[in-house]
Structure formats: C-alpha cells, structure tokens
Write a protein that holds these residues in place. Structure first.
Motif, mmCIF file in Angstrom:
data_model
loop_
_atom_site.group_PDB
_atom_site.id
_atom_site.type_symbol
_atom_site.label_atom_id
_atom_site.label_comp_id
_atom_site.label_asym_id
_atom_site.label_seq_id
_atom_site.Cartn_x
_atom_site.Cartn_y
_atom_site.Cartn_z
ATOM 1 N N GLY A 180 35.825 43.692 40.668
ATOM 2 C CA GLY A 180 34.792 42.681 40.533
ATOM 3 C C GLY A 180 33.394 43.238 40.695
ATOM 4 O O GLY A 180 33.142 44.435 40.563
ATOM 5 N N LEU A 181 32.463 42.357 41.013
ATOM 6 C CA LEU A 181 31.064 42.737 41.159
ATOM 7 C C LEU A 181 30.877 43.824 42.201
ATOM 8 O O LEU A 181 29.969 44.644 42.099
ATOM 9 C CB LEU A 181 30.229 41.502 41.532
ATOM 10 N N LEU A 182 31.704 43.806 43.240
ATOM 11 C CA LEU A 182 31.611 44.799 44.300
ATOM 12 C C LEU A 182 32.702 45.848 44.178
ATOM 13 O O LEU A 182 32.970 46.581 45.123
ATOM 14 C CB LEU A 182 31.704 44.123 45.674
ATOM 15 N N ILE A 230 49.144 38.763 41.923
ATOM 16 C CA ILE A 230 49.953 38.286 43.041
ATOM 17 C C ILE A 230 49.055 37.764 44.155
ATOM 18 O O ILE A 230 48.275 38.527 44.736
ATOM 19 C CB ILE A 230 50.847 39.413 43.607
ATOM 20 N N GLY A 231 49.137 36.474 44.447
ATOM 21 C CA GLY A 231 48.474 35.900 45.610
ATOM 22 C C GLY A 231 46.973 36.000 45.591
ATOM 23 O O GLY A 231 46.351 36.240 46.628
ATOM 24 N N SER A 232 46.375 35.793 44.430
ATOM 25 C CA SER A 232 44.919 35.889 44.326
ATOM 26 C C SER A 232 44.377 34.802 43.410
ATOM 27 O O SER A 232 44.999 34.460 42.400
ATOM 28 C CB SER A 232 44.501 37.258 43.778
ATOM 29 N N SER A 233 43.203 34.294 43.763
ATOM 30 C CA SER A 233 42.479 33.385 42.875
ATOM 31 C C SER A 233 41.173 34.039 42.442
ATOM 32 O O SER A 233 40.137 33.389 42.304
ATOM 33 C CB SER A 233 42.200 32.043 43.566
ATOM 34 N N PHE A 234 41.212 35.358 42.243
ATOM 35 C CA PHE A 234 40.046 36.131 41.841
ATOM 36 C C PHE A 234 39.277 35.407 40.738
ATOM 37 O O PHE A 234 39.833 35.093 39.691
ATOM 38 C CB PHE A 234 40.510 37.512 41.368
ATOM 39 N N PRO A 235 37.978 35.129 40.955
ATOM 40 C CA PRO A 235 37.295 34.183 40.072
ATOM 41 C C PRO A 235 36.644 34.770 38.832
ATOM 42 O O PRO A 235 36.325 34.022 37.905
ATOM 43 C CB PRO A 235 36.212 33.605 40.991
ATOM 44 N N TYR A 236 36.417 36.086 38.762
ATOM 45 C CA TYR A 236 35.575 36.639 37.701
ATOM 46 C C TYR A 236 36.418 37.107 36.516
ATOM 47 O O TYR A 236 36.905 38.245 36.477
ATOM 48 C CB TYR A 236 34.741 37.795 38.241
ATOM 49 N N ALA A 237 36.554 36.239 35.518
ATOM 50 C CA ALA A 237 37.425 36.537 34.380
ATOM 51 C C ALA A 237 36.956 37.756 33.602
ATOM 52 O O ALA A 237 37.766 38.440 32.955
ATOM 53 C CB ALA A 237 37.506 35.324 33.454
ATOM 54 N N GLN A 238 35.642 38.063 33.641
ATOM 55 C CA GLN A 238 35.155 39.187 32.844
ATOM 56 C C GLN A 238 35.658 40.522 33.360
ATOM 57 O O GLN A 238 35.552 41.536 32.666
ATOM 58 C CB GLN A 238 33.621 39.185 32.805
ATOM 59 N N PHE A 239 36.227 40.545 34.569
ATOM 60 C CA PHE A 239 36.781 41.790 35.105
ATOM 61 C C PHE A 239 38.287 41.891 34.865
ATOM 62 O O PHE A 239 38.907 42.868 35.274
ATOM 63 C CB PHE A 239 36.482 41.904 36.600
ATOM 64 N N LEU A 240 38.857 40.879 34.242
ATOM 65 C CA LEU A 240 40.266 40.915 33.864
ATOM 66 C C LEU A 240 40.378 41.410 32.418
ATOM 67 O O LEU A 240 39.370 41.537 31.728
ATOM 68 C CB LEU A 240 40.878 39.526 34.040
ATOM 69 N N PRO A 241 41.579 41.713 31.930
ATOM 70 C CA PRO A 241 41.695 42.256 30.575
ATOM 71 C C PRO A 241 41.145 41.290 29.526
ATOM 72 O O PRO A 241 41.139 40.069 29.734
ATOM 73 C CB PRO A 241 43.210 42.440 30.400
ATOM 74 N N PRO A 242 40.669 41.798 28.399
ATOM 75 C CA PRO A 242 40.306 40.904 27.289
ATOM 76 C C PRO A 242 41.467 39.970 26.959
ATOM 77 O O PRO A 242 42.634 40.363 26.999
ATOM 78 C CB PRO A 242 40.010 41.876 26.135
ATOM 79 N N ILE A 281 24.509 48.480 42.360
ATOM 80 C CA ILE A 281 24.760 47.997 41.006
ATOM 81 C C ILE A 281 26.256 48.037 40.733
ATOM 82 O O ILE A 281 26.922 49.032 41.033
ATOM 83 C CB ILE A 281 23.998 48.858 39.982
ATOM 84 N N PRO A 282 26.835 46.987 40.147
ATOM 85 C CA PRO A 282 28.288 46.954 39.911
ATOM 86 C C PRO A 282 28.708 47.988 38.877
ATOM 87 O O PRO A 282 27.908 48.422 38.040
ATOM 88 C CB PRO A 282 28.536 45.527 39.413
ATOM 89 N N PRO A 283 29.985 48.398 38.900
ATOM 90 C CA PRO A 283 30.459 49.465 38.014
ATOM 91 C C PRO A 283 30.436 49.093 36.542
ATOM 92 O O PRO A 283 30.486 49.966 35.688
ATOM 93 C CB PRO A 283 31.889 49.717 38.500
ATOM 94 N N HIS A 284 30.361 47.791 36.224
ATOM 95 C CA HIS A 284 30.349 47.390 34.826
ATOM 96 C C HIS A 284 28.944 47.274 34.276
ATOM 97 O O HIS A 284 28.762 46.941 33.109
ATOM 98 C CB HIS A 284 31.036 46.026 34.685
ATOM 99 N N ALA A 285 27.915 47.528 35.103
ATOM 100 C CA ALA A 285 26.534 47.323 34.665
ATOM 101 C C ALA A 285 26.230 48.158 33.428
ATOM 102 O O ALA A 285 26.632 49.315 33.316
ATOM 103 C CB ALA A 285 25.571 47.689 35.792
#
Length: 603
Positions: A257-259, A277-289, A550-554
């Motif tokens: 994610g951002l961090l 597994i067991g996560s509600s990670f909110p940032y879809a842009q960090f998941l696969p296309p 700065i996040p790794p996707h910047a």
C-alpha cells in the motif's frame, strides 16, 4: 447491592480485569462501587477519555480479550468517540461504559445532557442500550460483551447516574423480564465443500500466486507458511497484519500500500492469482489489475467479503479452519522463476532500505533511526506506531519476527494512539518491553500527556521498559509531503510548522528518563540505553523533515513535483533534498535491476 456493584461484579465474571477511564460525576456511583470492590476490575486512570479508549483498544489488540473503557456523561462520552471509532474500523472488541444525567432530568436541557443513544448510534451500531431499571442490567451488559466479542466491534452501555445508585434486583421469572447468561461460544466456521473445490480450482490453475494477509490471519501463521510453500507464492502483509508472519522469511515481501514496499507492489502488479486472507485492505490500486488475476478471498465476516477486488470465490470462514479444509484440494507447485524473483526482489529491498538509512541528513535521517532499532528489537517486543511519517518507517524498516507484536491505527489512521496503545499492552503483557514510534505532531497532540499515565503505573509492570521514540522534525511531515507530491505545493508553514519541545526533559521532570539525540552517531547508543533502562524512557530524535516518505508506486512526475515544491519553498535545503530524492529515484529507475548496478549522478 447497588446496580453499580452488580456492573463490576458482572465484569469480573466475564474475566474483565482492567477498565480504562477518567472520572466524572456521571459515573460517581460506579466509582464508589470500585471503592467497595477493592478496585477489581482495576480502574486505570488515563489523562483524557480519548486516551482511555485508545488504551482499551491497545489492550484488546494485544491481548485478544475485550477492552473496556469508562467515562462520564456529556463531554466524557464525547471524548471517547475517536478511540471507539478506531476500534470499530479495525474490528477490535471494545465495550464503553458511559454515564448519563439522572432520568428525572432527561429532556430538560440539563447540564451535560447529551442524547447519547443518538450520539453512539453509529460507532456502537451493533449494540447500544441505556439501562433504566435494575432488572434490565445483566441482559444489557452480557449482550454488550458478547456482541463485542462475536462481531469484533464496539458496543456501549449507558447508565444514568441515579440508576447506578438503585438497589439491584435481578430479572424475575416473569412476563417481560429477560434473563441472561455468561460467555461466548467458541466456533470456527468453515465454508461449504463446493466453495472449497471452486477455490482450489482457481489456486491450482495459477502460475504466479500472490498471498495477502491481514490481522484475520494471525491465528493461522503455520498454515499461511505451509500455503506459501505449497503454492510457490510470495506473501505481502497489510499493515494490521504486519506481525502475522516473520519478516525473516525470504518470500515475505513486507507491507503493501501507500506505506508498503516495492516488492509487494511488483508482486501484485505481476501475479496471475491472488489469495487474500483475513484482510479488508482498502487500496484497490495496489492489487492486481482487474483483468489480470483470478482471486480468492477468505474472511470470517460475511459482510467483508467481495470488497476491494472482483474475487472469483469468496470463502466465509475462520482463516485457520478454512485453510486446513482447503489444503487437501490443492496441488503442489514447483518453486520456479516466480518464487525466485520474489525472494530476489525482497532481498534487494532490504539492501535498498539499508542504503536509504545510510543517506546523510540534517541533523539525523529518520529512516536510520528506525532502521537502527531493527537489529536491537527484543524478541518479545510490543510495538506501536502513530499515524504520520513514523508509520512509513515502521512499515518499511522494522522486520517483525518471533513473538513480536505490532499495530497502529490501521483504518481510521488517527493521530495519537501509539503511547496509549503501548500502555494498554503493558497492562495485558507487563512482562514484555513496549516501544512507541511517534511523530512530534502526535506527541504534542496527546501522546505527551500520556507519559504521565506511564509515570503513574510503570512500577507495577514486571518489565518496566516502555520506550517512546519521538521523531522531532518540527513539521507535520506526512501531510507536508502529500501536499508536495499530490498538489506540487511547497510547505505551508502556518499549518505545517511545529514548535520544538524538549520531550526528554519533560520525561525526566516527571520521574522517567530520556535523552535528546542530535547526531547520527548517537542513535544506536540511545536505543541501547533506552532498552536497558529501569523505567519508561523517551528518546527525542531530532530528524530531518526533508527525507521523503514517498510511496513505492509514486511516479517520477510526482517525485519531480515534490522536489520542485521543496526547492521553491526552502532553497537553503536544496542539496539535502536532492540527495533524498535521488536515493528514491535510484530505487525506482527502470532497468536498474537488469543492469545490476546503481545509476550514476547523471541518471
């Protein structure tokens, strides 16, 4: 026996041994009952009701038991809310006991009269009730505790001041009386066999499997490790699941994610199969296309499945029980190029972190501060990070391993919970050292006052170590960098600049210990001194606000915008900023990995 006596007695029967709170006349009856009960369960006095709620959250996160907090009517109940929302959004069981004005005054615009049922309607949506007669009490209190446990959420019990003083009488065997009982039944739900077979088909077909775990996988560490081996997968961790797996495992790519880390970002970008597994990670842009990967989700909460990503199969069940049931349907994969790439990228990432920590800064590089702690962490440490840039360094530089535990405000991302989290942890694990990583903004907002709570109670802990590391850069750094990267705006000092405070001096003034660090060669010695101290210890690290979180996707455009805004807003720091930005660009340049060398200054 008064109603208030029965409240405390029932809490004891539920195994509640601590209540975090602050006094006020709306709970005077309860306070008197605590006196009659020899302070059992123990009343832990915070400096502010919000801190009491955070301490209850920390206690619950690190103990697995329900956290309980108490506050008076009106302002006390209002102050609890931020901590309660932190618990609600991170799915943590917390019960709030709240006072209210006398029943005879309700509706009369009386002093400190607030419509608490309406106020708590959202934060305690699963269960919020007011006790108006003694016979109602056991059912309401039992349901509040049972619901908090069963749904991993916040519940609230409101007790008017005059009701607390009434003689207690239990519900009778009569019409419109509701009896009650103790306890929560233990269960581990497992998905339907047909769903398990469908999930296995997806996972067996994949060639590049990525696993993402959150806090819901904490009880399934061995099973997740087994799956990573079986599927030849890498495992990324949502921030709340940072302590689920050891960061020493070569296939664990770290936070996402951002961090998060670069290898987590690239693993999700390139995989063809995702198991969450067991996560509600909110940032879809960090998941696969969306059109790239097939995906399976496992979560115990049926209301949390199907979010964030178009999952092909949603398995509703306990993480450990579900993984155990799914295992016989899976086929072993060879550890080929995919797994080797993940391990190579992860190893390189830690080398990059070491290099970034070694970059000179003025006066001290905050990445070096946290990176230096990594090698010194006690095996049983409990660590909390506050919101802000300190959370970046916690996410990227600390390798949790063994029985270490760590957490932060994951979903609400509120400022202020680090010190109270660790104080709450010290009451459930007094034998373990605690560490709080705090920015100077959060320290000034509310963490600093909670040092007084640590000073009040530390001698009761079998291990007195509670280390508070303040990253003191005189800047609300995370927002400053967000403005630079996203808006291209230079630092706006009226909102971002902070006064310098002598945090270690304050700690010593209240009987704790501390040291101020202004040179890089003092960092390791300060950590060693703090971790060997015989009481809570504050390290005031004077860190450089020009080191970019700065996040790794910047994108390079965002980095350029951030650099330009810094140079425009603070030209005297141009050289240092260029060095920090160059370090980030070196990490990100295309072709860097293939060439096997580092870009030169011209690049």
């Amino acid at each position: 026996m008064k109603v208030s006596d029965q409240v405390l007695g029932r809490l004891r029967e539920w195994g509640v041994d601590h209540v975090f709170g602050y006094p006020g006349d709306g709970i005077n009856g309860l306070l008197a009952a605590w006196g009659r009960a020899d302070n059992k369960p123990r009343f832990v006095q915070a400096r502010h009701e919000e801190m009491a709620a955070f301490e209850a959250v920390g206690y619950a996160k690190f103990s697995g038991k329900v956290g309980v907090c108490a506050a008076t009517s009106g302002p006390g109940a209002i102050h609890l809310l931020n901590g309660l929302y932190d618990a609600k959004l991170d799915h943590v069981p917390v019960v709030a006991l709240v006072g209210q004005t006398n029943r005879s005054a309700m509706g009369g615009s009386y002093q400190q009269e607030v419509d608490l049922l309406s106020l708590y309607k959202d934060v305690a949506a699963d269960f919020c009730e007011m006790v108006t007669v003694p016979e109602q009490l056991p059912n309401v209190l039992d349901r509040a505790l049972r619901t908090a446990y069963a749904r991993r959420t916040v519940t609230a019990v409101i007790i008017p001041a005059d009701v607390q003083e009434l003689d207690y009488s239990p519900p009778a065997h009569a019409f419109k009386m509701v009896p009650s009982s103790l306890g929560v039944g233990r269960y581990a739900p497992v998905p339907d066999e047909a769903d398990l077979r469908r999930a296995a088909e997806v996972l067996n077909a994949g060639e590049k499997v990525a696993v993402l775990v959150g806090q819901g996988a904490r009880g399934a560490r061995a099973e997740v490790e087994q799956y990573a081996d079986l599927l030849g997968a890498g495992v990324a961790k949502a921030l709340l699941g940072k302590d689920v797996l050891s960061d020493e495992l070569p296939y664990v790519t770290g936070s996402i994610g951002l961090l998060g880390t670069r290898p987590s970002y690239e693993m999700m970008r390139d995989c063809d199969t995702l198991l969450m597994i067991g996560s509600s990670f909110p940032y879809a842009q960090f998941l696969p296309p969306y059109d790239q990967a097939r995906a399976v989700q496992i979560d115990i909460d049926p209301f949390m499945v199907g979010l964030r990503y178009p999952f092909e199969v949603n398995l509703v069940g306990d993480a450990r029980a579900t993984l155990t049931a799914l295992l016989p349907h899976l086929e072993r994969k060879k550890h080929g190029a995919w797994r080797k790439k993940i391990e190579k990228d992860t190893a390189r990432w830690w080398e990059v972190m070491q290099r970034r920590a070694a970059v000179d800064a003025e006066p001290v590089n905050p990445e070096y501060v946290v990176h230096a702690l990594d090698d010194l962490l006690p095996d049983d440490a409990v660590i909390a990070a506050d919101s802000g840039s300190s959370a970046n360094w916690y996410a990227r530089h600390l390798r949790l391993r063994g029985s270490m535990r760590g957490s932060l405000s994951g979903t609400l991302a509120t400022m202020g919970p680090a010190v109270p989290y660790v104080i709450g942890a010290k009451f459930c694990h007094p034998e373990r050292p605690g560490i709080a990583l705090v920015g100077d903004g959060a320290m000034q907002m509310n963490n600093m006052a909670e040092l007084v709570t640590a000073a009040k109670y530390w001698q009761d802990w079998s291990d007195p170590r509670l280390v508070v590391a303040v990253l003191n850069n005189e800047d609300l750094n995370q927002v400053t960098w967000e403005m630079r990267a996203m808006q291209g705006a230079p630092q706006f000092l009226p909102s971002q600049g902070l006064p310098d405070v002598r945090y270690a001096d304050f700690a010593r003034s209240i009987g704790l210990d501390g040291v101020r660090v202004e040179k890089p060669d003092e960092v390791v010695g300060a950590w060693q001194r703090a971790l060997a101290a015989d009481r809570p210890f504050v390290i005031d690290f004077r860190t450089d606000p020009a080191v970019p979180p700065i996040p790794p996707h910047a994108s390079l455009d965002q980095i350029e915008a951030a650099a330009s805004s810094v140079l425009h807003g603070d030209p005297d720091r141009a050289g240092m900023v260029r060095q920090g930005i160059k370090s980030k660009v070196q990490e990100m340049l295309p072709g860097h990995r293939q060439r096997g060398d580092r870009p030169g200054a011209e690049d």
